[in-house]
Design an enzyme around this catalytic site. Structure first.
Site, PDB file in Angstrom:
ATOM      1  N   ILE A  32      32.844  48.441  49.904  1.00 43.44           N
ATOM      2  CA  ILE A  32      32.580  47.014  49.701  1.00 43.44           C
ATOM      3  C   ILE A  32      31.898  46.799  48.360  1.00 43.44           C
ATOM      4  CG2 ILE A  32      31.326  45.002  50.571  1.00 43.44           C
ATOM      5  CD1 ILE A  32      33.364  45.766  52.588  1.00 43.44           C
ATOM      6  N   SER A  35      34.277  47.276  45.476  1.00 44.14           N
ATOM      7  CA  SER A  35      35.191  46.131  45.374  1.00 44.14           C
ATOM      8  C   SER A  35      34.496  44.944  44.723  1.00 44.14           C
ATOM      9  CB  SER A  35      35.731  45.744  46.754  1.00 44.14           C
ATOM     10  OG  SER A  35      34.790  45.011  47.518  1.00 44.14           O
ATOM     11  N   GLU A  36      33.251  44.683  45.072  1.00 46.53           N
ATOM     12  CA  GLU A  36      32.559  43.524  44.504  1.00 46.53           C
ATOM     13  C   GLU A  36      32.317  43.678  43.007  1.00 46.53           C
ATOM     14  OE1 GLU A  36      32.207  40.651  45.640  1.00 46.53           O
ATOM     15  OE2 GLU A  36      32.797  41.024  47.693  1.00 46.53           O
ATOM     16  N   PHE A  37      32.029  44.886  42.573  1.00 45.15           N
ATOM     17  CA  PHE A  37      31.913  45.112  41.126  1.00 45.15           C
ATOM     18  C   PHE A  37      33.243  44.829  40.432  1.00 45.15           C
ATOM     19  CE2 PHE A  37      27.941  46.880  39.448  1.00 45.15           C
ATOM     20  CZ  PHE A  37      27.203  47.070  40.609  1.00 45.15           C
TER      21      PHE A  37
END
Length: 267
Positions: A32, A35-37
DNA sequence: GTCCCGTATC
DNA sequence: GATACGGGAC
């Protein structure tokens, strides 16, 4: 629009048309976080293959923490905003050293990590740990503007936040935000971007001919063809003298490039 | 030309 | 509050 009706629309759309991403199927907090980066200012479709390769190579923070920045940037190459790759590696080091190798669960702790701001700290806590955070980004913004501020311009996020808080499903915030984001992404395909009516909406400067473009070319050359002197770099990239020096100077100042005896490399 | 699941820095 | 930061897709 009543909030009850609004929630039904978002959730039913999610049940029927919700997008499937690998970081939604596998809820490992590290995945997660990665993915956010990657998703900061980069479209989902472009992120998917990068995320797959990344998780294959560095399946845990401690693994990325041991990698060289050169390898990290090579894996990142093509995603853009290369500083994000460095921040992600630095965050991995911090997690390995100070958090027992575990992605922190609280937004406050996440917010302390490099490359994680107000949005990402809340989003990671929400998606990784199902924490009922209140946050906004471009798709969420588009949805609330579309449903609640149809005829208004110059909308402040501060006006939207109370609605986000009110409509949030505290039992399953993760799915609720997925639904919001999916609806927003769909909305932008069929209507003019509602976020343009946001007070926070800004146009991006031109990329072609920008220093940004030059910086990207320098990084790409150093990671794909290895360290070299300035003239070789100039020949490889075809960048003019002043632009090249400007980019090298900026990248050096940000520790994205190192120099020793006239040889430039990734630090 | 527009858009992208923002952050850091001033 | 304003600005810099990649790069590809449409």
């Amino acid at each position: 629009m009543k909030t009850g009706e609004f929630k039904d629309i978002i959730l039913s759309n999610y049940k029927e048309n919700g997008r499937v991403f690998p970081w939604r199927t596998n809820l490992d907090p590290w995945g997660i976080m990665v993915s956010e980066f990657m998703l900061q200012q980069t479209q989902t479709e472009r992120v998917v293959p990068y995320w797959e390769r990344w998780m294959e190579r560095w399946p845990a923070p401690v693994r990325l923490a041991q990698a060289s920045l050169e390898d990290v940037l090579r894996e990142w190459s093509g995603l853009g905003y290369n500083r994000r790759a460095r921040y992600l590696k630095e965050t991995a080091v911090r997690i390995a050293d100070s958090h027992g190798g575990i992605v922190p669960a609280s937004p406050d702790q996440l917010r302390e990590l490099p490359g994680i701001g107000t949005y990402s700290s809340q989003a990671i806590a929400c998606f990784a740990y199902n924490y009922p955070a209140v946050f906004i980004e471009t798709n969420i913004r588009a949805v609330y503007i579309h449903f609640f501020f149809q005829d208004k311009a110059g909308i402040q996020d501060a006006e939207i936040f109370p609605l986000i808080k009110e409509t949030l499903d505290p039992e399953n915030p993760r799915e609720w935000y997925w639904g919001l984001m999916d609806y927003g992404a769909e909305l932008k395909k069929i209507t003019p971007n509602p976020s343009r009516k946001s007070a926070h909406y800004t146009r991006q400067s031109r990329f072609e001919g920008s220093l940004r473009q030059v910086r990207g070319a320098v990084i790409r050359s150093l990671v794909s063809d290895g360290p070299c002197d300035r003239d070789t770099l100039k020949a490889r990239t075809g960048i003019g003298d002043s632009r090249l020096d400007e980019a090298l100077s900026a990248l050096y100042g940000e520790s994205m490039v190192a120099e020793k005896d006239g040889i430039y490399r990734i630090p």
